[in-house]
Enzyme design. Sequence first.
Site, mmCIF file in Angstrom:
data_model
loop_
_atom_site.group_PDB
_atom_site.id
_atom_site.type_symbol
_atom_site.label_atom_id
_atom_site.label_comp_id
_atom_site.label_asym_id
_atom_site.label_seq_id
_atom_site.Cartn_x
_atom_site.Cartn_y
_atom_site.Cartn_z
ATOM 1 N N GLU A 196 0.857 -1.190 0.000
ATOM 2 C CA GLU A 196 0.000 0.000 0.000
ATOM 3 C C GLU A 196 0.889 1.235 0.000
ATOM 4 O OE1 GLU A 196 -3.713 -1.328 2.960
ATOM 5 O OE2 GLU A 196 -2.668 0.546 3.302
ATOM 6 N N LYS B 69 -15.608 3.222 5.436
ATOM 7 C CA LYS B 69 -14.488 2.914 6.325
ATOM 8 C C LYS B 69 -14.641 3.696 7.615
ATOM 9 C CE LYS B 69 -10.391 1.740 5.142
ATOM 10 N NZ LYS B 69 -9.001 1.630 4.644
#
Length: 335
Positions: free
Chosen positions: A260, A311
């Site tokens: 990431e 999220k």
Amino acid sequence: MANHSFFSIVAINVLLLSFIVAGVESIGVCYGMNGNNLPPPNEVIGLYKSYNIGGIRLYAPNEDAFQALRGSNIEVIIDVGIDIGSLASDPSVAFTWVQSNIQPFSQDVNFRYIAVGNELIPGPEAQNIIPAMQNMRNALQSIGLQDKIKVSTSVSTIVLGNSYPPSAGAFSSDAMATLQPIIGFLAGTGAPLLANVHPYFSYIGNLNTVSLDYALFTSPGPVVSDGQLQYQNLFDATVDAIYAALEKVGGNNVAVVVSESGWPSDGGVAATMENAQTYVSNLIRHVGQGTPKRPGNIDAFIFSMFDENMKEPQGTENHFGLFNPDKQPKYPLSF
């Protein structure tokens, strides 16, 4: 957030060019699904194909995504997406997982890495990672895929107890008890360590000592001198600190795959559309160069394909996407 689909077709073509020029083997994009407004997986994989994005990270198995990935040769990191404790304690859980999620697609989906846990070190579940990894590799071995698909785990840079200068990089004592056997496993199986490298969070956590230019790849010259090596950006310094830490504990031959890396366009300090565009476009351009310590190609996965509006906690992490839900680029990327 505002809809930025007004960018012209030129912007779309520039984004397409960015992925092609970078080389499809070195850059991927993480595909999180934690949103209630996202296109269906088959359309998302179609977007990957149309933009020549060479890699994808999925945070849990998804049959629709796997079906759409057939024949694409897109490199896949797949997180297990289930309780690590059960994987660790019961080998049959790993066998069932592999038989359900890997075996039916293994002929024409390019699975590269299985991530057993995401940012669990240090923490209460960390002790389960190595037995879970061993069970997962045994399950792959049972179908003859242990050499083609490597088993790893994804760590955050919190595992570093020291990262400055990069050559002094070392794992923290809290992380070491878990990481030592994991690194031995990775070295023995030829698997990389998956690392989530986010200069954004390092920057906002050290505003007095880290410049925005250093975090965004825009410093006009070296910022850190470390022996013979010169560092012009925080991304390289972080990756090389991880390499230094690996070398100190017998992981000399363990590669780092950046699982990431991204920059938010809203929701926090320095989280702007302009900064996100700058960081991501520079990252795409940079991965073919490698780091001062390890020149060459870096396998890296941009976080992430879309903003994920579900999220939690709400804030910065809802705004890392490259694309809007209508599949238009959120901002143009250019050189």
